[in-house]
Design an enzyme around this catalytic site. Structure first.
Site, PDB file in Angstrom:
ATOM      1  N   LYS A 196      90.573  29.923  47.375  1.00  0.00           N
ATOM      2  CA  LYS A 196      90.390  30.953  46.351  1.00  0.00           C
ATOM      3  C   LYS A 196      89.490  32.103  46.797  1.00  0.00           C
ATOM      4  O   LYS A 196      89.604  33.222  46.278  1.00  0.00           O
ATOM      5  CB  LYS A 196      89.822  30.326  45.079  1.00  0.00           C
ATOM      6  CG  LYS A 196      90.819  29.506  44.272  1.00  0.00           C
ATOM      7  CD  LYS A 196      91.790  30.405  43.526  1.00  0.00           C
ATOM      8  CE  LYS A 196      92.627  29.620  42.533  1.00  0.00           C
ATOM      9  NZ  LYS A 196      93.504  30.505  41.736  1.00  0.00           N
ATOM     10  N   SER A 228      94.800  22.489  49.562  1.00  0.00           N
ATOM     11  CA  SER A 228      94.236  23.700  48.964  1.00  0.00           C
ATOM     12  C   SER A 228      92.748  23.658  48.660  1.00  0.00           C
ATOM     13  O   SER A 228      92.107  24.709  48.574  1.00  0.00           O
ATOM     14  CB  SER A 228      94.998  24.042  47.685  1.00  0.00           C
ATOM     15  OG  SER A 228      94.903  22.976  46.753  1.00  0.00           O
TER      16      SER A 228
END
Length: 421
Positions: A59, A314
């Site tokens: 992110k 992720s």
């Protein structure tokens, strides 16, 4: 399909530009071959380890790319975001690095560990505001702050600059890969990662099959693709919090629909089993969303034999306090643990008879709740039983039936199940 001519795809040039901007800020995470997975599936399995990123998720890439692109006037007014997870940490780190003031709205029930992480990354450049009970409450408060102070809202996924930043994950994969990649498997939440990485792959490596993965309880992208428009889900299972959204982005949907060749749904219990296997076998710590791509491999195991597959891991922001629930969900999914409501005769020796007549030699009672009800012939007890082999479950139920016990399996009773775990 002529992907390159799609006008709404982020261009290769824009993702390369984002990469140049980020190269001295983010960690170039490794692309690592996983021996255990490769042997298990008879394939060449590689992991893109964004769990090793600075803020332990990808992110940061999108957040920094967006915030650093603001004009001096916009930067002077500061930024706002709403998030209970990885986006908040990426924004906080970006604000500290760029010297920009940020206000981060988080729901009041957000675990202290996550709030502390945001404050740690942002230091004096970040103000954390806890408000409301849900993300929607935090989002509404954030937008109100934007209107009042003229701050820029940093969207977690549905923004071109955010998408381009996430696309740098794909650029690194293809630069580090020595051979052609047959399959690319990525988690999907709001769609920022899949849109950015998929856009780059579809233009640079068009022969790669691009597969998205969502949690079974929050299939926002799959539902949208099936219906041909963005769908807002009425209710979602929030356990895979990094990928559980009610609605994907308008931009991310329009982009991803051009190249996603499949979207696989993975049960939350299977995600938990993957988390435990990665930890026990490879000492890799991942959050639920970070385990999605690997969890999906069973669904395509026949077609990936002998193929080269890259799974994007992720993130790894997993609160240790969740591990008991993760273990419990895994046992339930794998068929090792079962909860029953059993109606016992209210007389001495009833429980002893149950143990003798029903439990197999390797079965174990792991949960028992019972309160005697006055003036009733029978009373319910909650019984949790763990079996040594999932195949023993049917025999267990047959013995209860043969013994005349009235019972109800609670594993599929969502309200009772949530109360128990």
């Amino acid at each position: 399909m002529e992907i390159k001519e799609a006008v709404d795809l982020p261009s290769v040039e824009s993702i390369v530009k984002a990469h140049r901007k980020l190269k001295d800020v983010v960690t170039r995470t490794p692309l690592m071959r996983n021996m255990n997975l490769s042997e298990r599936y008879g394939a060449d399995i590689w992991l893109k380890r964004e769990d090793l990123q600075i803020v332990r998720s990808y992110k940061l890439r999108g957040a920094f790319n967006k915030i650093s692109s603001l004009t001096k006037d916009e930067q002077s007014k500061g930024i706002v975001c709403a998030s209970a997870g990885n986006h908040a940490q990426g924004v906080a780190y970006s604000c500290k690095q760029l010297g920009i003031h940020g206000v981060i709205y988080m729901p009041a029930p957000t675990p202290n560990q996550k709030v502390s992480q945001v404050r740690m990354w942002g230091k004096d450049k970040v103000e954390v505001v806890l408000v409301g009970d849900t993300f929607d409450d935090a989002y509404a408060a954030a937008m109100e702050r934007c209107d009042q102070e003229g701050r820029v809202f940093i969207h977690p996924f549905d923004d071109p600059k955010v998408i381009e930043g996430q696309g740098t994950v794909g650029l690194e994969i293809l630069e580090d890969a020595k051979d052609e990649i047959d399959y690319l498997v990525m988690p999907i939440g709001g769609g920022g990662l899949s849109s950015g990485v998929g856009s780059y792959f579809s233009q640079i490596s068009p022969n790669t099959k691009i597969i998205g993965v969502e949690p079974e309880g929050a299939p926002a992208m799959k539902a949208s693709l099936d219906q041909g428009e963005v769908v807002t889900l009425e209710k979602i299972e929030k356990f895979v919090d990094g990928a559980a959204v009610q609605r994907v982005g308008d931009n991310t949907y329009q982009i991803a629909k051009q190249f996603l060749q499949d979207v696989i749904l993975v049960p939350e219990g299977k995600v938990c089993s993957t988390i435990l296997k990665l930890y026990n076998e490879d000492a890799i710590v991942v959050e639920p969303a970070g385990a999605l791509s690997i969890s999906a491999l069973d669904a395509i195991k026949d077609e990936i034999k002998g193929k080269r597959v890259v799974c994007v891991v992720s993130g790894s922001n997993n609160d240790i306090g969740r591990m008991e629930e993760i273990k419990e969900r895994s046992l339930l999914y794998e068929g090792y643990k079962h909860y029953f409501m059993v109606r016992f005769p209210q007389r001495a020796g009833a429980l002893r008879e149950f143990l003798a007549e029903v439990l197999g030699p390797k079965d174990d009672i792991v949960h028992f709740e019972y309160t005697k009800k006055v003036n009733r012939e029978k009373a319910p007890a909650i019984v949790g039983i763990e079996v040594k082999d999932p195949n023993d479950f049917n025999a267990l139920q047959n013995r209860m039936t043969a013994g005349g016990y009235k019972f109800e399996l609670l594993n599929e009773n969502q309200d009772m199940f949530n109360f128990l775990i």
